[in-house]
Design a protein around this motif. Structure first.
Motif, PDB file in Angstrom:
ATOM      1  N   THR A 198       0.909  -1.381  -0.104  1.00 19.26           N
ATOM      2  CA  THR A 198      -0.032   0.147   0.098  1.00 19.26           C
ATOM      3  C   THR A 198       0.882   1.206  -0.013  1.00 19.26           C
ATOM      4  OG1 THR A 198      -0.257  -0.075   2.333  1.00 19.26           O
ATOM      5  CG2 THR A 198      -2.091  -1.110   1.173  1.00 19.26           C
ATOM      6  N   VAL A 199       0.414   2.219  -0.897  1.00 25.35           N
ATOM      7  CA  VAL A 199       1.520   3.280  -0.974  1.00 25.35           C
ATOM      8  C   VAL A 199       0.297   4.464  -1.011  1.00 25.35           C
ATOM      9  CG1 VAL A 199       3.231   4.289  -2.515  1.00 25.35           C
ATOM     10  CG2 VAL A 199       3.256   2.191  -2.252  1.00 25.35           C
ATOM     11  N   ALA A 200       0.842   5.809  -0.512  1.00 24.83           N
ATOM     12  CA  ALA A 200       0.140   7.134  -0.511  1.00 24.83           C
ATOM     13  C   ALA A 200       1.276   7.799  -1.490  1.00 24.83           C
ATOM     14  CB  ALA A 200      -0.066   7.591   0.906  1.00 24.83           C
ATOM     15  N   VAL A 201       0.549   8.676  -2.303  1.00 25.89           N
ATOM     16  CA  VAL A 201       1.506   9.390  -3.376  1.00 25.89           C
ATOM     17  C   VAL A 201       1.133  10.921  -3.057  1.00 25.89           C
ATOM     18  CG1 VAL A 201       1.943   9.972  -5.728  1.00 25.89           C
ATOM     19  CG2 VAL A 201       1.532   7.753  -4.865  1.00 25.89           C
ATOM     20  N   GLY A 202       2.197  11.692  -2.982  1.00 31.18           N
ATOM     21  CA  GLY A 202       1.973  13.203  -2.894  1.00 31.18           C
ATOM     22  C   GLY A 202       2.863  13.818  -4.056  1.00 31.18           C
ATOM     23  N   ASP A 203       2.192  14.738  -4.653  1.00 31.27           N
ATOM     24  CA  ASP A 203       3.049  15.560  -5.914  1.00 31.27           C
ATOM     25  C   ASP A 203       1.953  16.538  -6.217  1.00 31.27           C
ATOM     26  OD1 ASP A 203       4.241  16.557  -8.125  1.00 31.27           O
ATOM     27  OD2 ASP A 203       5.486  14.955  -7.867  1.00 31.27           O
ATOM     28  N   ASP A 204       2.358  17.764  -6.242  1.00 32.82           N
ATOM     29  CA  ASP A 204       1.629  19.119  -6.595  1.00 32.82           C
ATOM     30  C   ASP A 204       1.400  19.156  -8.013  1.00 32.82           C
ATOM     31  OD1 ASP A 204       4.273  19.891  -6.555  1.00 32.82           O
ATOM     32  OD2 ASP A 204       3.789  22.005  -6.247  1.00 32.82           O
ATOM     33  N   HIS A 205       2.085  18.666  -8.997  1.00 34.92           N
ATOM     34  CA  HIS A 205       1.917  18.518 -10.095  1.00 34.92           C
ATOM     35  C   HIS A 205       0.928  17.685 -10.594  1.00 34.92           C
ATOM     36  CE1 HIS A 205       4.999  21.581 -10.844  1.00 34.92           C
ATOM     37  NE2 HIS A 205       5.632  20.837 -10.013  1.00 34.92           N
ATOM     38  N   PRO A 206      -0.188  17.778 -11.214  1.00 33.87           N
ATOM     39  CA  PRO A 206      -1.286  16.767 -11.542  1.00 33.87           C
ATOM     40  C   PRO A 206      -0.646  15.797 -12.696  1.00 33.87           C
ATOM     41  CG  PRO A 206      -2.194  19.072 -11.533  1.00 33.87           C
ATOM     42  CD  PRO A 206      -0.707  19.100 -11.364  1.00 33.87           C
ATOM     43  N   VAL A 207      -0.165  16.317 -13.597  1.00 31.82           N
ATOM     44  CA  VAL A 207       0.199  15.283 -14.818  1.00 31.82           C
ATOM     45  C   VAL A 207       1.489  14.414 -14.109  1.00 31.82           C
ATOM     46  CG1 VAL A 207       1.464  15.015 -16.854  1.00 31.82           C
ATOM     47  CG2 VAL A 207      -0.231  16.993 -16.688  1.00 31.82           C
ATOM     48  N   VAL A 208       2.049  15.095 -13.361  1.00 24.91           N
ATOM     49  CA  VAL A 208       3.303  14.195 -12.462  1.00 24.91           C
ATOM     50  C   VAL A 208       2.830  13.016 -11.896  1.00 24.91           C
ATOM     51  CG1 VAL A 208       5.257  14.079 -11.096  1.00 24.91           C
ATOM     52  CG2 VAL A 208       4.933  16.037 -12.996  1.00 24.91           C
ATOM     53  N   ARG A 209       1.618  13.572 -10.775  1.00 22.36           N
ATOM     54  CA  ARG A 209       0.986  12.622  -9.970  1.00 22.36           C
ATOM     55  C   ARG A 209       0.293  11.814 -10.724  1.00 22.36           C
ATOM     56  NH1 ARG A 209      -1.409  16.282  -7.600  1.00 22.36           N
ATOM     57  NH2 ARG A 209      -3.642  15.938  -8.475  1.00 22.36           N
ATOM     58  N   ALA A 210      -0.521  11.929 -11.849  1.00 21.12           N
ATOM     59  CA  ALA A 210      -1.245  10.974 -12.459  1.00 21.12           C
ATOM     60  C   ALA A 210      -0.244   9.934 -13.224  1.00 21.12           C
ATOM     61  CB  ALA A 210      -2.137  11.713 -13.500  1.00 21.12           C
ATOM     62  N   GLY A 211       0.606  10.271 -13.576  1.00 27.75           N
ATOM     63  CA  GLY A 211       1.602   9.472 -14.389  1.00 27.75           C
ATOM     64  C   GLY A 211       2.231   8.350 -13.367  1.00 27.75           C
ATOM     65  N   LEU A 212       2.848   9.165 -12.284  1.00 25.43           N
ATOM     66  CA  LEU A 212       3.418   7.969 -11.286  1.00 25.43           C
ATOM     67  C   LEU A 212       2.168   7.054 -10.715  1.00 25.43           C
ATOM     68  CD1 LEU A 212       5.718   7.642  -9.334  1.00 25.43           C
ATOM     69  CD2 LEU A 212       5.010   9.289  -7.796  1.00 25.43           C
ATOM     70  N   VAL A 213       0.901   7.426 -10.398  1.00 25.69           N
ATOM     71  CA  VAL A 213       0.004   6.548  -9.924  1.00 25.69           C
ATOM     72  C   VAL A 213      -0.235   5.444 -11.135  1.00 25.69           C
ATOM     73  CG1 VAL A 213      -2.539   6.561  -9.554  1.00 25.69           C
ATOM     74  CG2 VAL A 213      -1.184   8.139  -8.371  1.00 25.69           C
ATOM     75  N   HIS A 214      -0.495   5.917 -12.432  1.00 34.05           N
ATOM     76  CA  HIS A 214      -0.526   5.076 -13.218  1.00 34.05           C
ATOM     77  C   HIS A 214       0.675   3.917 -13.483  1.00 34.05           C
ATOM     78  CE1 HIS A 214      -1.875   3.241 -17.092  1.00 34.05           C
ATOM     79  NE2 HIS A 214      -0.511   3.454 -17.676  1.00 34.05           N
ATOM     80  N   LEU A 215       1.950   4.566 -13.416  1.00 34.15           N
ATOM     81  CA  LEU A 215       3.078   3.658 -13.362  1.00 34.15           C
ATOM     82  C   LEU A 215       2.852   2.408 -12.207  1.00 34.15           C
ATOM     83  CD1 LEU A 215       6.720   4.587 -13.753  1.00 34.15           C
ATOM     84  CD2 LEU A 215       6.006   3.333 -11.849  1.00 34.15           C
TER      85      LEU A 215
END
Length: 211
Positions: free
Chosen positions: A4-21
């Protein structure tokens, strides 16, 4: 069993790409994704993930301040800080504050997944190319004076910054120019050995300079 992982990034595109990966890896379950360090801390409190991936430069709390808060609250989550700026002082501050790992945002998927596995298993992660620089930082800290002395003006500006006031707001309240306030803030960062406002506040609290 997935990690289980929580992700924090204030750049929407970067965050979405990281979550998808992460989700595509079949190794990770993303239980929270947020755009702010304070919200990431709230998400960690609520979901208790095994690992949190935190961008270093975020509003609310930066990666170093987040790691310190997680450690001080004795939360079970282990923090990996991601940054495009792998400056040795930043890396050292994150690790000193309790982060379990530090990775460049240029890391590929396999490196990131391997780091998450390693950290979830209880070990720490640091890119080999950064080890020498971090050891240098440790040696410098050991020879540096332990005490931090602030002038009355520096302390006043630190208190205002901790209250969430921006540099222009501090400047107006103290009848200074904004550039002068920014100069004071840079000096504070240097004295405290940090690279951002959030880290400066966290370090000042640790040293008893803020109550």
């Amino acid at each position: 069993m997935r990690i289980t992982v929580a992700v924090g990034d204030d750049h929407p595109v970067v965050r979405a790409g990281l979550v998808h990966l992460l989700m595509a890896s079949q190794v990770v379950d993303v239980v929270a994704e947020v755009d702010d360090g304070a919200r990431l801390l709230d998400a960690i409190r609520a979901t208790r993930p095994q690992v949190a991936l935190s961008d270093f430069r975020m509003p609310g709390l930066d990666g170093a301040a987040l790691a310190l808060a997680v450690a001080e609250e004795k939360l079970p989550t282990r923090v990996i800080v991601l940054s495009a700026y792998a400056e040795p002082a930043i890396v050292f501050r994150c690790l000193e504050n309790g982060a379990a790992g530090f990775l460049s945002k240029d890391a590929d998927r396999d490196t990131l997944i391997a780091a998450i596995r390693t950290v979830a298993a209880g070990a720490d992660v640091l890119p080999p190319e950064l080890v020498g620089d971090v050891l240098d930082q440790i040696r410098q800290r050991r020879t540096a004076p332990a005490a931090v002395t602030l002038s009355p003006r520096e302390r006043e500006i630190l208190v205002a910054a901790a209250a969430g006031r921006s540099a222009p707001e501090i400047a107006r309240a103290m009848h200074l120019s904004t550039s002068t306030v920014k100069t004071y803030l840079r000096r504070l960062y240097e004295k405290l050995g940090v690279g951002s406002r959030g880290a400066a506040i966290a370090e000042a609290m640790r040293l008893g300079l803020l109550r």
